[in-house]
Design an enzyme around this catalytic site. Structure first.
Site, PDB file in Angstrom:
ATOM      1  N   HIS A   1     -12.357   1.312 -29.934  1.00 49.11           N
ATOM      2  CA  HIS A   1     -11.546   1.507 -28.710  1.00 49.11           C
ATOM      3  C   HIS A   1     -10.433   0.374 -28.398  1.00 49.11           C
ATOM      4  CE1 HIS A   1     -14.384  -2.311 -28.032  1.00 49.11           C
ATOM      5  NE2 HIS A   1     -14.985  -1.387 -28.272  1.00 49.11           N
TER       6      HIS A   1
ATOM      7  N   GLY B   1     -10.595  -2.466 -27.376  1.00 47.76           N
ATOM      8  CA  GLY B   1     -10.631  -4.505 -27.931  1.00 47.76           C
ATOM      9  C   GLY B   1     -10.888  -4.479 -29.254  1.00 47.76           C
ATOM     10  N   HIS B   2     -11.074  -2.928 -30.486  1.00 51.19           N
ATOM     11  CA  HIS B   2     -11.113  -2.891 -31.531  1.00 51.19           C
ATOM     12  C   HIS B   2      -9.219  -3.058 -32.513  1.00 51.19           C
ATOM     13  CE1 HIS B   2     -14.696  -0.975 -31.367  1.00 51.19           C
ATOM     14  NE2 HIS B   2     -15.324  -1.007 -32.435  1.00 51.19           N
TER      15      HIS B   2
ATOM     16  N   GLY C   1     -15.288 -10.299 -31.531  1.00 50.86           N
ATOM     17  CA  GLY C   1     -14.774 -10.388 -30.946  1.00 50.86           C
ATOM     18  C   GLY C   1     -15.640 -11.349 -30.240  1.00 50.86           C
TER      19      GLY C   1
HETATM   20  P1  AMP Z   1     -18.730  -3.109 -33.053  1.00 49.20           P
HETATM   21  O1  AMP Z   1     -17.665  -1.763 -33.491  1.00 49.20           O
HETATM   22  O2  AMP Z   1     -19.167  -3.200 -31.533  1.00 49.20           O
HETATM   23  O3  AMP Z   1     -19.151  -3.753 -33.913  1.00 49.20           O
HETATM   24  O4  AMP Z   1     -17.379  -4.351 -32.616  1.00 49.20           O
HETATM   25  C1  AMP Z   1     -16.592  -4.747 -33.368  1.00 49.20           C
HETATM   26  C2  AMP Z   1     -15.493  -6.128 -33.880  1.00 49.20           C
HETATM   27  O5  AMP Z   1     -14.772  -5.021 -32.296  1.00 49.20           O
HETATM   28  C3  AMP Z   1     -16.377  -7.400 -33.193  1.00 49.20           C
HETATM   29  O6  AMP Z   1     -15.908  -8.445 -33.902  1.00 49.20           O
HETATM   30  C4  AMP Z   1     -16.081  -6.988 -31.567  1.00 49.20           C
HETATM   31  O7  AMP Z   1     -17.037  -8.287 -31.060  1.00 49.20           O
HETATM   32  C5  AMP Z   1     -15.318  -6.317 -31.513  1.00 49.20           C
HETATM   33  N1  AMP Z   1     -15.053  -6.185 -29.881  1.00 49.20           N
HETATM   34  C6  AMP Z   1     -16.360  -5.233 -29.129  1.00 49.20           C
HETATM   35  N2  AMP Z   1     -16.215  -4.894 -28.145  1.00 49.20           N
HETATM   36  C7  AMP Z   1     -14.606  -5.958 -28.177  1.00 49.20           C
HETATM   37  C8  AMP Z   1     -13.986  -5.849 -26.435  1.00 49.20           C
HETATM   38  N3  AMP Z   1     -13.956  -5.527 -25.785  1.00 49.20           N
HETATM   39  N4  AMP Z   1     -12.843  -6.503 -26.534  1.00 49.20           N
HETATM   40  C9  AMP Z   1     -12.646  -7.711 -27.970  1.00 49.20           C
HETATM   41  N5  AMP Z   1     -13.732  -7.559 -28.995  1.00 49.20           N
HETATM   42  C10 AMP Z   1     -14.153  -6.564 -29.204  1.00 49.20           C
END
Ligand code: AMP
Length: 296
Positions: free
Chosen positions: A45, A47-48, A158
């Site tokens: 999304h 955020g990533h 993140g």
């Molecule tokens: P994940 O795929 O959930 O393991 O997340 C991968 C990376 O994206 C991790 O470093 C998370 O902290 C970061 N991340 C996930 N959601 C967000 C967000 N809303 N804002 C910023 N970084 C994010």
């Protein structure tokens, strides 16, 4: 008029095992280029994508890894149903400027069996570590592998997963991994909900109610910074109020809602510049986490 057919969208290069990853990295290194790594579990999304864009300012080449890591899921958690959408992810990574997508298989990450072999230490025992035992050992174990396989100059995480960020900083320091860990701010929806791959588990009704999580933390963070609320008893009262507000808004379980310091995650007895408020709570089919700095 000479009309050109539309160009097919470029796709980033793909490495399917560590040998392929290291071949790309070696080529870039020999050209004097620096490497940034963005570890993810996919279902990307905005955020990533903000992480990809941010690390582009810190490194010449950007590797995005996608691996749904079994060792960080507990029994009965959503490992099997965790969203997987690699085709769509590839297009998003291209658009955000990633150079290489690393898609390792289970055997590349865990050739000797799917178990955690790196301890997160005490930072992994509190908050999400208390409600998800072993979760941060799994995170530390997989991120250590990704860092050793890629050997990036910089890796980005993140603040959405703030405890994970601290665990990874601690792990890289303990293992003397030569990588700079940088943090990215939380990207949110207009109503404040932090973007998360798990938000898709929410029904339409729960999605509306879920905004109470960030709204409650924002209010508590602001009030904790005022002199009237700035002692241990007042912070505990704010935590209790916050938990009740989440339950009233439709959350069915609050795993924690705590003021803690943003370095060691110790319970705050007064608010300082380092203090943050952290929460994890369940609504419908989703366990959501969020955190904010105390603002005063
Ligand atoms: P994940 O795929 O959930 O393991 O997340 C991968 C990376 O994206 C991790 O470093 C998370 O902290 C970061 N991340 C996930 N959601 C967000 C967000 N809303 N804002 C910023 N970084 C994010």
């Amino acid at each position: 008029m000479n009309i050109q057919p539309p160009k097919p969208a470029a796709t980033p290069a793909i490495a399917r095992d560590a040998v392929e990853l290291q071949a790309h990295v070696a080529t870039w290194r020999s050209a004097g280029q620096s490497i940034g790594l963005v570890p993810t579990m996919g279902a990307l999304h905005d955020g990533h994508l903000s992480l990809i864009r941010a690390i582009k300012g810190e490194a010449d080449r950007v590797v995005v890894s996608i691996f749904v890591n079994p060792t960080q899921f507990g029994p009965g958690e959503d490992f099997k149903t965790y969203p997987r959408d690699t085709e769509a992810d590839l297009g998003k990574i291209t658009a955000a400027g990633g150079d290489l997508v690393y898609l390792p298989g289970l055997g590349d990450m865990y050739p000797d069996g799917v178990t955690s072999d790196i301890s997160a230490g005490p930072l992994g025992d509190v908050m999400c570590g208390a409600s998800r035992p072993g979760h941060f050992d799994g995170v530390a174990s997989v991120v250590a592998r990704l860092l050793r396989q890629c050997l990036p100059d910089v890796a980005i995480f993140g603040e959405k997963d703030y405890q994970q960020l601290l665990v990874i900083r601690h792990m890289t320091a303990t293992l003397n991994l030569p990588v700079r860990i940088i943090a990215a701010p939380i990207l949110r929806q207009p109503d404040g909900l932090a973007l998360s791959s798990r938000n898709r588990y929410l029904s339409a009704e729960d999605r509306v109610s879920a905004a109470a999580l960030s709204a409650t933390l924002r209010d508590l963070a602001a009030r904790a910074g005022t002199p009237a609320s700035n002692d241990g008893a007042s912070l505990r009262a704010l935590e209790a109020e916050g938990r009740q507000r989440l339950l009233d808004a439709g959350f069915t379980r609050v795993d924690y809602l705590d003021f803690r310091d943003g370095n060691r995650l110790e319970r705050a007895e007064q608010a300082s510049g380092d203090t943050r408020v952290f929460a994890a709570a369940v609504i419908g089919g989703a366990r959501l986490i969020d955190n904010m700095a105390v603002t005063a």
